[in-house]
Design a protein around this motif. Structure first.
Motif, PDB file in Angstrom:
ATOM      1  N   CYS A   1     -43.770 -21.097-100.667  1.00 49.70           N
ATOM      2  CA  CYS A   1     -45.191 -21.237-100.324  1.00 49.70           C
ATOM      3  C   CYS A   1     -45.806 -19.881 -99.988  1.00 49.70           C
ATOM      4  N   ASP A   2     -45.051 -19.010 -99.304  1.00 53.78           N
ATOM      5  CA  ASP A   2     -45.543 -17.660 -99.040  1.00 53.78           C
ATOM      6  C   ASP A   2     -45.775 -16.909-100.350  1.00 53.78           C
ATOM      7  N   HIS A   3     -44.828 -17.064-101.256  1.00 57.60           N
ATOM      8  CA  HIS A   3     -44.945 -16.413-102.567  1.00 57.60           C
ATOM      9  C   HIS A   3     -46.166 -16.932-103.330  1.00 57.60           C
ATOM     10  N   LEU A   4     -46.402 -18.234-103.257  1.00 60.34           N
ATOM     11  CA  LEU A   4     -47.576 -18.813-103.906  1.00 60.34           C
ATOM     12  C   LEU A   4     -48.844 -18.211-103.318  1.00 60.34           C
ATOM     13  N   GLY A   5     -48.911 -18.103-101.992  1.00 56.09           N
ATOM     14  CA  GLY A   5     -50.086 -17.537-101.352  1.00 56.09           C
ATOM     15  C   GLY A   5     -50.330 -16.094-101.721  1.00 56.09           C
ATOM     16  N   GLU A   6     -49.248 -15.366-102.008  1.00 58.31           N
ATOM     17  CA  GLU A   6     -49.373 -13.945-102.325  1.00 58.31           C
ATOM     18  C   GLU A   6     -49.684 -13.693-103.802  1.00 58.31           C
ATOM     19  N   THR A   7     -49.292 -14.599-104.673  1.00 55.23           N
ATOM     20  CA  THR A   7     -49.372 -14.326-106.109  1.00 55.23           C
ATOM     21  C   THR A   7     -50.369 -15.178-106.884  1.00 55.23           C
ATOM     22  N   ALA A   8     -50.705 -16.365-106.372  1.00 57.92           N
ATOM     23  CA  ALA A   8     -51.602 -17.253-107.125  1.00 57.92           C
ATOM     24  C   ALA A   8     -53.010 -16.658-107.165  1.00 57.92           C
ATOM     25  N   THR A   9     -53.585 -16.633-108.333  1.00 61.32           N
ATOM     26  CA  THR A   9     -54.949 -16.120-108.497  1.00 61.32           C
ATOM     27  C   THR A   9     -55.925 -17.195-108.951  1.00 61.32           C
ATOM     28  N   ALA A  10     -55.415 -18.329-109.416  1.00 58.99           N
ATOM     29  CA  ALA A  10     -56.280 -19.406-109.901  1.00 58.99           C
ATOM     30  C   ALA A  10     -55.966 -20.683-109.138  1.00 58.99           C
ATOM     31  N   PRO A  11     -56.951 -21.555-108.945  1.00 59.53           N
ATOM     32  CA  PRO A  11     -56.676 -22.850-108.309  1.00 59.53           C
ATOM     33  C   PRO A  11     -55.611 -23.618-109.087  1.00 59.53           C
ATOM     34  N   ALA A  12     -54.770 -24.317-108.361  1.00 56.45           N
ATOM     35  CA  ALA A  12     -53.644 -25.000-109.000  1.00 56.45           C
ATOM     36  C   ALA A  12     -53.219 -26.192-108.161  1.00 56.45           C
ATOM     37  N   TYR A  13     -52.432 -27.059-108.766  1.00 59.85           N
ATOM     38  CA  TYR A  13     -51.718 -28.074-108.007  1.00 59.85           C
ATOM     39  C   TYR A  13     -50.324 -27.526-107.710  1.00 59.85           C
ATOM     40  N   ALA A  14     -49.956 -27.522-106.438  1.00 58.12           N
ATOM     41  CA  ALA A  14     -48.634 -27.065-106.024  1.00 58.12           C
ATOM     42  C   ALA A  14     -47.791 -28.282-105.698  1.00 58.12           C
ATOM     43  N   MET A  15     -46.592 -28.317-106.274  1.00 60.78           N
ATOM     44  CA  MET A  15     -45.724 -29.483-106.104  1.00 60.78           C
ATOM     45  C   MET A  15     -44.312 -29.017-105.805  1.00 60.78           C
ATOM     46  N   SER A  16     -43.817 -29.283-104.605  1.00 61.60           N
ATOM     47  CA  SER A  16     -42.406 -29.016-104.332  1.00 61.60           C
ATOM     48  C   SER A  16     -41.577 -30.009-105.138  1.00 61.60           C
ATOM     49  N   PHE A  17     -40.508 -29.501-105.757  1.00 62.38           N
ATOM     50  CA  PHE A  17     -39.760 -30.322-106.707  1.00 62.38           C
ATOM     51  C   PHE A  17     -38.282 -30.029-106.544  1.00 62.38           C
ATOM     52  N   ASP A  18     -37.501 -31.077-106.372  1.00 64.35           N
ATOM     53  CA  ASP A  18     -36.053 -30.906-106.258  1.00 64.35           C
ATOM     54  C   ASP A  18     -35.466 -30.567-107.628  1.00 64.35           C
ATOM     55  N   ALA A  19     -34.441 -29.728-107.603  1.00 64.26           N
ATOM     56  CA  ALA A  19     -33.905 -29.170-108.845  1.00 64.26           C
ATOM     57  C   ALA A  19     -32.973 -30.115-109.589  1.00 64.26           C
ATOM     58  N   ASP A  20     -33.009 -31.403-109.258  1.00 62.30           N
ATOM     59  CA  ASP A  20     -32.246 -32.390-110.022  1.00 62.30           C
ATOM     60  C   ASP A  20     -33.092 -33.614-110.349  1.00 62.30           C
ATOM     61  N   ASP A  21     -34.401 -33.528-110.132  1.00 59.24           N
ATOM     62  CA  ASP A  21     -35.305 -34.613-110.502  1.00 59.24           C
ATOM     63  C   ASP A  21     -35.946 -34.303-111.851  1.00 59.24           C
ATOM     64  N   LEU A  22     -36.567 -35.303-112.449  1.00 63.12           N
ATOM     65  CA  LEU A  22     -37.167 -35.145-113.771  1.00 63.12           C
ATOM     66  C   LEU A  22     -38.629 -35.566-113.740  1.00 63.12           C
ATOM     67  N   LEU A  23     -39.468 -34.811-114.447  1.00 63.55           N
ATOM     68  CA  LEU A  23     -40.894 -35.112-114.534  1.00 63.55           C
ATOM     69  C   LEU A  23     -41.185 -35.835-115.838  1.00 63.55           C
TER      70      LEU A  23
ATOM     71  N   HIS B   1     -53.737 -29.799-104.172  1.00 61.66           N
ATOM     72  CA  HIS B   1     -54.624 -28.751-104.675  1.00 61.66           C
ATOM     73  C   HIS B   1     -54.484 -27.513-103.799  1.00 61.66           C
ATOM     74  N   HIS B   2     -54.243 -26.381-104.446  1.00 62.30           N
ATOM     75  CA  HIS B   2     -54.167 -25.105-103.737  1.00 62.30           C
ATOM     76  C   HIS B   2     -55.314 -24.216-104.200  1.00 62.30           C
ATOM     77  N   ASP B   3     -56.109 -23.768-103.234  1.00 64.60           N
ATOM     78  CA  ASP B   3     -57.254 -22.895-103.504  1.00 64.60           C
ATOM     79  C   ASP B   3     -56.903 -21.494-103.009  1.00 64.60           C
ATOM     80  N   PRO B   4     -56.625 -20.542-103.912  1.00 69.16           N
ATOM     81  CA  PRO B   4     -56.267 -19.192-103.466  1.00 69.16           C
ATOM     82  C   PRO B   4     -57.398 -18.474-102.751  1.00 69.16           C
ATOM     83  N   GLY B   5     -58.613 -19.003-102.840  1.00 72.15           N
ATOM     84  CA  GLY B   5     -59.737 -18.416-102.121  1.00 72.15           C
ATOM     85  C   GLY B   5     -59.742 -18.747-100.642  1.00 72.15           C
ATOM     86  N   LEU B   6     -58.872 -19.667-100.229  1.00 75.44           N
ATOM     87  CA  LEU B   6     -58.772 -20.051 -98.825  1.00 75.44           C
ATOM     88  C   LEU B   6     -57.370 -19.725 -98.308  1.00 75.44           C
ATOM     89  N   PRO B   7     -57.229 -18.758 -97.418  1.00 81.68           N
ATOM     90  CA  PRO B   7     -55.894 -18.460 -96.883  1.00 81.68           C
ATOM     91  C   PRO B   7     -55.285 -19.652 -96.150  1.00 81.68           C
TER      92      PRO B   7
END
Length: 299
Positions: free
Chosen positions: A134-156, A214-220
């Motif tokens: 989440c810290d990395h997302l806050g530092e690097t995201a430049t566009a609005p996005a949906y952020a989804m924590s996802f376990d590394a053995d589940d399927l979308l 929804h993650h808005d990079p314009g809002l810390p």
């Protein structure tokens, strides 16, 4: 860092009501959890800002390190299958960030990246990896996005990225989803209770890969809220999202498949899989058309 404790349900209801009618008074209440403080701060920040359209979906994957598992190769193979479920999406507007001590073999795709993790603190590090993501997302995201924590053995499920980006809104919740017992091959459908299935559980109560916010990079305050929210068990996600003024909307169909009893489940390492095994046996899917859909839409 341990998992943050859940807020009692009675207090959740009272705080939600207060937030709707008097958010300033809610923010001044004593005994708020850090996640509740962050949610109310985001709610206030959003009052004078329209929700911008999300341009992508970012999947945040905390991956267990090789020293904590018995078969690192099996963990990597399951991660590859998870990533294949992203690569198979018909809408290419997504990214995946995998946080782990060791970089696993990853598909050659610029949308998939590794976030190094070198915190030597002993104990379960899943929550610290989620915080780092989440810290990395806050530092690097430049566009609005949906952020989804996802376990590394589940399927979308195929088409889920397209659904989120076409519908738009404050966030989405997997109310329904599939649970597969790898040991037996049986698949169950999780979903809200009804008269026919009064003991069934919604998917978001069983699996952490259940909420896209929804993650808005314009809002810390946005990344700060995601960081504190993901420190809780997933059963807290709908409540905290609503407290932040981002009520989650159900996805239109079962969109995630959760696999258990494959040998390296996070829940198994905590001794918490047996009731889910019983859940699969009780709510096993036998309808052939539904099972064909699972085979078709998941890797």
């Amino acid at each position: 860092m341990a998992q943050a404790p859940a807020t009692p349900k009675s207090r959740r209801a009272a705080l939600l009501t207060m937030a709707r009618v008097a958010p300033d008074r809610a923010a001044a209440m004593a005994g708020l959890a850090p996640s509740e403080e962050a949610a109310l701060a985001l709610r206030t920040a959003r009052t004078e800002r329209a929700l911008p359209a999300a341009e992508e979906v970012v999947f945040l994957l905390p991956l267990v390190g090789p020293e904590a598992v018995g078969d690192w190769g099996a963990v990597c193979r399951r991660l590859t299958t998870t990533l294949r479920s992203f690569l198979d999406q018909d809408d290419p507007r997504w990214r995946a960030v995998i946080c782990c001590q060791q970089r696993p073999d990853l598909p050659d795709d610029s949308r998939i990246t590794h976030l190094p993790f070198d915190d030597p603190t002993p104990g379960n590090d899943k929550w610290r990896k989620l915080a780092a993501l989440c810290d990395h997302l806050g530092e690097t995201a430049t566009a609005p996005a949906y952020a989804m924590s996802f376990d590394a053995d589940d399927l979308l499920r195929q088409g889920t990225v397209a659904e989120m980006l076409s519908r738009q809104g404050p966030g989405f919740l997997a109310e329904t989803g599939f649970v597969r017992d790898v040991a037996t091959g049986h698949v169950a459908l999780a979903g809200p209770r009804n008269l026919r299935t009064p003991l069934r559980k919604p998917f978001w109560k069983l699996c952490g890969s259940c909420a896209a916010l929804h993650h808005d990079p314009g809002l810390p305050q946005s990344a700060a809220f995601l960081r504190t929210m993901t420190q809780h068990e997933h059963r807290m996600f709908p409540y905290l999202a609503a407290l932040a003024g981002q009520p989650l909307q159900p996805l239109s169909r079962p969109s995630v498949l959760y696999e258990l009893n494959h040998g390296e489940n996070f829940g198994a390492r905590r001794g918490r899989v047996s009731f889910k095994t019983r859940f699969v046996a009780r709510f096993r899917v036998t309808d052939r058309e539904t099972l064909r859909g699972v085979i078709r839409d998941f890797p």
